[in-house]
Scaffold this motif. Structure first.
Motif, mmCIF file in Angstrom:
data_model
loop_
_atom_site.group_PDB
_atom_site.id
_atom_site.type_symbol
_atom_site.label_atom_id
_atom_site.label_comp_id
_atom_site.label_asym_id
_atom_site.label_seq_id
_atom_site.Cartn_x
_atom_site.Cartn_y
_atom_site.Cartn_z
ATOM 1 N N ALA A 194 74.059 -2.912 65.336
ATOM 2 C CA ALA A 194 75.119 -2.186 64.626
ATOM 3 C C ALA A 194 76.026 -3.155 63.874
ATOM 4 O O ALA A 194 76.465 -2.852 62.761
ATOM 5 N N ALA A 195 76.284 -4.310 64.444
ATOM 6 C CA ALA A 195 77.138 -5.291 63.768
ATOM 7 C C ALA A 195 76.470 -5.799 62.490
ATOM 8 O O ALA A 195 77.131 -5.925 61.444
ATOM 9 N N ILE A 214 78.540 7.700 60.466
ATOM 10 C CA ILE A 214 77.763 8.435 61.476
ATOM 11 C C ILE A 214 76.523 7.636 61.869
ATOM 12 O O ILE A 214 76.212 7.503 63.060
ATOM 13 N N SER A 215 75.834 7.083 60.889
ATOM 14 C CA SER A 215 74.636 6.302 61.213
ATOM 15 C C SER A 215 75.000 5.034 61.980
ATOM 16 O O SER A 215 74.278 4.628 62.894
ATOM 17 N N TYR A 238 75.094 2.015 66.965
ATOM 18 C CA TYR A 238 75.937 1.348 67.963
ATOM 19 C C TYR A 238 75.637 1.850 69.365
ATOM 20 O O TYR A 238 75.654 1.084 70.325
ATOM 21 N N SER A 239 75.356 3.146 69.486
ATOM 22 C CA SER A 239 75.051 3.678 70.815
ATOM 23 C C SER A 239 73.706 3.168 71.332
ATOM 24 O O SER A 239 73.470 3.177 72.535
ATOM 25 N N ILE A 240 72.848 2.706 70.433
ATOM 26 C CA ILE A 240 71.545 2.196 70.837
ATOM 27 C C ILE A 240 71.586 0.677 71.061
ATOM 28 O O ILE A 240 71.114 0.169 72.067
#
Length: 126
Positions: A32-33, A19-20, A25-27
């Motif tokens: 995120a990678a 979830i985090s 990733y959306s930001i």
């Protein structure tokens, strides 16, 4: 080595982590990678440390605690301020934040202390 793996704990950690990661990733996809790589490394460390017997942790808890205190004192002398605070020891390829290790070390040393204390008080009663 322990034989049984706690799948419920693993599922909970995985759920929160995924979830985090989706939120990050959306930001920012590149962040995120890198967070995914750290998350996977954390899961590997979780697995390795969970396979160590409790008695082994009890035996090394004092060494971890005193080593952490030494690292925290070293911060005063060798660390450079980042944004006005001194938190990291830089080893070139990676950095360590001793305060995070101190949290785990405090838990280990307190658990060992209270285990020894309760064993002594039970011996006095019996």
């Amino acid at each position: 080595m322990r034989r049984k793996w706690d799948w419920l704990l693993f599922a909970q950690i995985s759920s929160i982590g995924l979830i985090s990661l989706l939120i990050i990733y959306s930001i920012n996809r590149t962040l995120a990678a890198s967070q995914l790589a750290y998350w996977i490394a954390g899961l590997v460390i979780l697995y390795i440390t969970s396979q160590i017997r409790v008695t082994s942790w009890q035996n090394v808890s004092k060494f971890i605690y005193f080593g952490t205190i030494v690292a925290l004192v070293l911060l005063l002398f060798i660390a450079h301020p980042v944004r006005g605070s001194v938190r990291w020891i830089d080893f070139g390829a990676f950095r360590i934040q001793p305060s995070e290790i101190a949290k785990v070390a405090s838990i280990l040393i307190l658990a060992n202390y209270y285990r020894e204390r309760s064993a002594r008080s039970l011996g006095n009663v019996l």
